[in-house]
Design a protein around this motif. Sequence first.
Motif, mmCIF file in Angstrom:
data_model
loop_
_atom_site.group_PDB
_atom_site.id
_atom_site.type_symbol
_atom_site.label_atom_id
_atom_site.label_comp_id
_atom_site.label_asym_id
_atom_site.label_seq_id
_atom_site.Cartn_x
_atom_site.Cartn_y
_atom_site.Cartn_z
ATOM 1 N N ARG A 623 0.854 -1.184 0.000
ATOM 2 C CA ARG A 623 0.000 0.000 0.000
ATOM 3 C C ARG A 623 0.894 1.238 0.000
ATOM 4 N NH1 ARG A 623 -5.402 1.252 1.832
ATOM 5 N NH2 ARG A 623 -5.684 -0.992 2.106
ATOM 6 N N VAL A 624 0.926 1.957 -1.115
ATOM 7 C CA VAL A 624 1.750 3.170 -1.265
ATOM 8 C C VAL A 624 0.840 4.381 -1.113
ATOM 9 C CG1 VAL A 624 3.298 4.464 -2.755
ATOM 10 C CG2 VAL A 624 3.289 1.964 -2.847
ATOM 11 N N TRP A 639 -6.467 13.671 -9.510
ATOM 12 C CA TRP A 639 -7.054 12.426 -8.983
ATOM 13 C C TRP A 639 -7.459 11.465 -10.103
ATOM 14 C CZ3 TRP A 639 -5.259 12.135 -4.640
ATOM 15 C CH2 TRP A 639 -5.488 12.988 -3.582
ATOM 16 N N SER A 640 -8.211 11.955 -11.047
ATOM 17 C CA SER A 640 -8.786 11.049 -12.050
ATOM 18 C C SER A 640 -7.719 10.384 -12.902
ATOM 19 C CB SER A 640 -9.763 11.817 -12.943
ATOM 20 O OG SER A 640 -9.088 12.894 -13.562
ATOM 21 N N SER A 641 -6.720 11.158 -13.338
ATOM 22 C CA SER A 641 -5.703 10.571 -14.210
ATOM 23 C C SER A 641 -4.862 9.548 -13.464
ATOM 24 C CB SER A 641 -4.803 11.668 -14.781
ATOM 25 O OG SER A 641 -4.137 12.348 -13.729
ATOM 26 N N VAL A 642 -4.539 9.811 -12.180
ATOM 27 C CA VAL A 642 -3.711 8.890 -11.409
ATOM 28 C C VAL A 642 -4.472 7.600 -11.128
ATOM 29 C CG1 VAL A 642 -2.540 8.531 -9.212
ATOM 30 C CG2 VAL A 642 -2.310 10.706 -10.401
ATOM 31 N N ASN A 650 -8.951 7.275 -3.452
ATOM 32 C CA ASN A 650 -8.928 8.625 -2.891
ATOM 33 C C ASN A 650 -9.526 8.599 -1.489
ATOM 34 O OD1 ASN A 650 -9.140 11.270 -2.239
ATOM 35 N ND2 ASN A 650 -10.373 11.875 -4.028
ATOM 36 N N GLU A 651 -8.664 8.799 -0.476
ATOM 37 C CA GLU A 651 -9.133 8.898 0.898
ATOM 38 C C GLU A 651 -8.811 10.296 1.385
ATOM 39 O OE1 GLU A 651 -7.278 5.853 3.137
ATOM 40 O OE2 GLU A 651 -8.111 4.211 1.932
ATOM 41 N N GLU A 652 -9.764 11.188 1.249
ATOM 42 C CA GLU A 652 -9.609 12.588 1.617
ATOM 43 C C GLU A 652 -8.438 13.205 0.864
ATOM 44 O OE1 GLU A 652 -9.388 12.583 5.838
ATOM 45 O OE2 GLU A 652 -11.517 12.143 6.076
ATOM 46 N N ASP A 653 -7.325 13.570 1.544
ATOM 47 C CA ASP A 653 -6.220 14.269 0.889
ATOM 48 C C ASP A 653 -5.052 13.334 0.604
ATOM 49 O OD1 ASP A 653 -7.524 16.691 0.976
ATOM 50 O OD2 ASP A 653 -6.869 17.076 3.033
ATOM 51 N N LYS A 654 -5.319 12.057 0.408
ATOM 52 C CA LYS A 654 -4.256 11.107 0.158
ATOM 53 C C LYS A 654 -4.480 10.377 -1.158
ATOM 54 C CE LYS A 654 -3.352 10.127 5.046
ATOM 55 N NZ LYS A 654 -3.297 9.055 6.076
ATOM 56 N N LEU A 655 -3.342 10.012 -1.791
ATOM 57 C CA LEU A 655 -3.384 9.126 -2.948
ATOM 58 C C LEU A 655 -2.794 7.793 -2.505
ATOM 59 C CD1 LEU A 655 -2.050 11.484 -5.748
ATOM 60 C CD2 LEU A 655 -4.407 10.855 -5.311
ATOM 61 N N THR A 656 -3.486 6.728 -2.701
ATOM 62 C CA THR A 656 -3.019 5.425 -2.236
ATOM 63 C C THR A 656 -3.038 4.425 -3.387
ATOM 64 O OG1 THR A 656 -3.901 5.852 -0.027
ATOM 65 C CG2 THR A 656 -3.359 3.570 -0.566
ATOM 66 N N LEU A 657 -1.898 3.785 -3.565
ATOM 67 C CA LEU A 657 -1.762 2.736 -4.588
ATOM 68 C C LEU A 657 -1.673 1.394 -3.878
ATOM 69 C CD1 LEU A 657 -1.098 1.585 -7.421
ATOM 70 C CD2 LEU A 657 1.302 2.157 -6.964
ATOM 71 N N ILE A 658 -2.552 0.459 -4.255
ATOM 72 C CA ILE A 658 -2.565 -0.862 -3.623
ATOM 73 C C ILE A 658 -2.231 -1.912 -4.673
ATOM 74 C CG2 ILE A 658 -3.956 -2.540 -2.359
ATOM 75 C CD1 ILE A 658 -5.684 -0.188 -1.411
ATOM 76 N N ASN A 659 -1.228 -2.730 -4.363
ATOM 77 C CA ASN A 659 -0.845 -3.823 -5.271
ATOM 78 C C ASN A 659 -0.639 -5.097 -4.470
ATOM 79 O OD1 ASN A 659 0.683 -1.263 -6.773
ATOM 80 N ND2 ASN A 659 -0.266 -2.713 -8.168
ATOM 81 N N ASN A 660 -0.924 -6.214 -5.081
ATOM 82 C CA ASN A 660 -0.659 -7.526 -4.484
ATOM 83 C C ASN A 660 0.470 -8.200 -5.246
ATOM 84 O OD1 ASN A 660 -2.773 -7.881 -2.350
ATOM 85 N ND2 ASN A 660 -4.101 -7.454 -4.112
ATOM 86 N N ILE A 688 4.986 3.628 2.664
ATOM 87 C CA ILE A 688 4.760 2.287 2.121
ATOM 88 C C ILE A 688 4.425 1.338 3.273
ATOM 89 C CG2 ILE A 688 5.825 0.302 0.967
ATOM 90 C CD1 ILE A 688 7.475 2.243 -0.674
ATOM 91 N N GLU A 689 3.314 0.655 3.126
ATOM 92 C CA GLU A 689 2.893 -0.345 4.107
ATOM 93 C C GLU A 689 2.833 -1.702 3.411
ATOM 94 O OE1 GLU A 689 -1.345 -1.281 5.775
ATOM 95 O OE2 GLU A 689 -0.483 0.329 7.010
ATOM 96 N N VAL A 690 3.489 -2.677 4.012
ATOM 97 C CA VAL A 690 3.489 -4.044 3.451
ATOM 98 C C VAL A 690 2.808 -4.962 4.445
ATOM 99 C CG1 VAL A 690 4.938 -5.992 2.784
ATOM 100 C CG2 VAL A 690 5.572 -3.672 2.087
ATOM 101 N N GLU A 691 1.866 -5.757 3.934
ATOM 102 C CA GLU A 691 1.165 -6.729 4.777
ATOM 103 C C GLU A 691 1.453 -8.135 4.270
ATOM 104 O OE1 GLU A 691 -3.343 -7.913 6.351
ATOM 105 O OE2 GLU A 691 -3.040 -6.210 4.989
ATOM 106 N N ASP A 692 1.938 -8.968 5.182
ATOM 107 C CA ASP A 692 2.135 -10.390 4.869
ATOM 108 C C ASP A 692 0.756 -11.050 4.907
ATOM 109 O OD1 ASP A 692 2.633 -13.159 4.949
ATOM 110 O OD2 ASP A 692 4.573 -12.849 5.911
ATOM 111 N N MET A 693 0.269 -11.481 3.744
ATOM 112 C CA MET A 693 -1.101 -11.965 3.653
ATOM 113 C C MET A 693 -1.304 -13.285 4.389
ATOM 114 S SD MET A 693 -2.245 -9.442 2.127
ATOM 115 C CE MET A 693 -3.941 -9.936 1.913
#
Length: 708
Positions: A623-624, A639-642, A650-660, A688-693
Amino acid sequence: MKFSILNITLFTVICAITFTFPQNLIDEINHSHMSGLQSLKTGNTEEAVSYFKVAVDSFSFADSYYELAKIYFDKNTVQSRTISRKYIQKAIWKDETNIEYRLLQAKLMEKFSRKMAYHVYQNILNIDANCTEALFNLGKIKELDFYEYNNSVLKVGSDPSLSFDEFAIEDYLQAEGFFKRTIKSDSTCLAAYFHLSCLYQEIEDPQKGIPLIKKIIAIDPDNKQAYTYLGLLYYKTSQMDSSNFAYKNALKLMDEKQKNEFKYQSSSFLVDESLRKKFNNFSSIEFEESIEKFWQSSDPLLLTNYNERLLEHYSRVAYSNLKFSVPENELYGWNTDRGEILIRYGEPANRLRYRPYISAGGRTSLKLKTDLWFYKDKVLGFVDEYWNGNFRFSTTRPYSRHISQFAGDTDFFVKDLRRNEPENYEPKFIGPSINVPYNVVQFKNLDGNSRETDVYVNYAMNLSNLFNPDDKFPIAHKYGLFLLDGKSYVRNKKTDLLLKTKPEKNIKLGLNEEYQINSIGLKTKPDSLKMAFEIMRISDNAVSANHFYYKIKSFSIDELDISDILLSEEVNESGTSLAIKRGKLNILPNPLNEFTSISSIYIYYEVYNLSLDKNKTANFEQRVTLSKLEVDSGVEEIWSSVTDFFGFTNEEDKLTLINNYKAYNKNVPVYFQIDMSKYSKGNYILSIEVEDMSHKTTVTSETMLRWR
């Protein structure tokens, strides 16, 4: 007239008639005078006085008057000097052209008035224009007058109104002339070289003084005072290696007491107050070790083979001893009030001396000679209350008739300064100080079961503002990375010399803004320590010295963990070798953490100890999050292009990229490129947040990113 026991004819002129003493009287004079000289040799001064008095009382013998004058002069009391003055005057009446007599008279007059002594020395030059001692002492008198009246004013009313600078300049020129004439008259007069050098140093032209002090050393190689002062002159002209060499020689020539005061006792002003209180219970060895540790921890540039801070201290002590010592009181300059302040805070930006005067308005009072020292954040006052040259901290004395001309209470103020600001030092290097952007990142060392950490210092040398564009090696430089333990001993270090630029290591942020990137890597054990990262440019000796406390991370052996985030210009697997090599990956860091539309943005990090399933596969989610520090309307435009391109939420004033991700190793390097071309300019926090699934554990890392 020189006394001779072989053939002496004395002339007594009375009413223009000349008499010749009979031989038996001459023999009696010989006996009395010579017996007096013999008594002096054996140390029986009282007996010598008796013999000389016989010679003067009975025969008015000039040489005996002279010997009596010397004896009473050496007693060095007000009464004895008065008696000495009477005897030397009688000797001169008997022999007006005798230079020895007049030299003693001049020395005696210096105890009463420099002006009176000056005239006596001038009279000697009328007899012998090349008298070395007279020339030298005339130079000393004018030198002292220059020091006394330079930057000096007479305070009338509330403001200084009468400057003595014009007189001081005249004194300087006369002193210089007399010292030069002294050297011409006697090229072995070491004191003349020394005082002329001091004169040049005082007008801030120390370079002219260096050859004069070197001349002293050529004549007297064991002259510790000359080596000490040479160290000061070299330091003032930024010749650090030479200064260090001179001070080392001076210390070798000092006896133990002198060395202890110069190197150790003078340093006690600067150490922490809690440690200073323990000094009384320390042995001499413990005391010296604590001072050595203090200086070791104070070294501002480990790339050099000398300690710049210690050289500054030696120079402050040398200057204090030169300018503030009171020999009559056996008081060295470093141990005076002015010496303490200079050793703690260096030379003031400006100085002013108020001349003493008597204020007769109302209650008559004496306004004392007062020195004011101006620093950028404080003004300190010193008064010569006892007229002996030992200026003390100015203090308020409401009922005293002896009044400082400084309104503040320096004595009280300094007590507070000692606690809250024990010293001030701005590093002085052989070249200018420069800013070299850098950052520090840490990764787990993956060599076997190592518990060590890989530390990288990445830095950027500016190619757009070169010292000499025509230089064959324009950014050639020494670099050093040092890790120091709690006692300031170097635990680990890496130093090298870089000459050529490598185009593949360049990053460009603008049309006229380009940098060469280099990385220094060290493997070390986890600890909290002091880190020193230093650069010295070859072309102009420019220095970037960065010393700071730093915690070396301890990465987990078996639990989920994450490295620092490394913002980079490029990451490749099989391309050209770049600044950092991690496994198969070549990385070109951007230590500025700044990016523009013409640069690339790569994100690199490593995740450790992922759990592997039965298929030896690790599954984790990344999670970036990119958060702008100051929110403005431009953020919303992207927002839209990203989200279309990266899948951001889009969580309020943050851009978050989630990848598995899936990986086949528990330790995984991760890198990706982002496009910020539609972002508004500003500072961002990249997290950057990494979660061990498999185990549902998470780790995070973050850094700052500036988009220009």
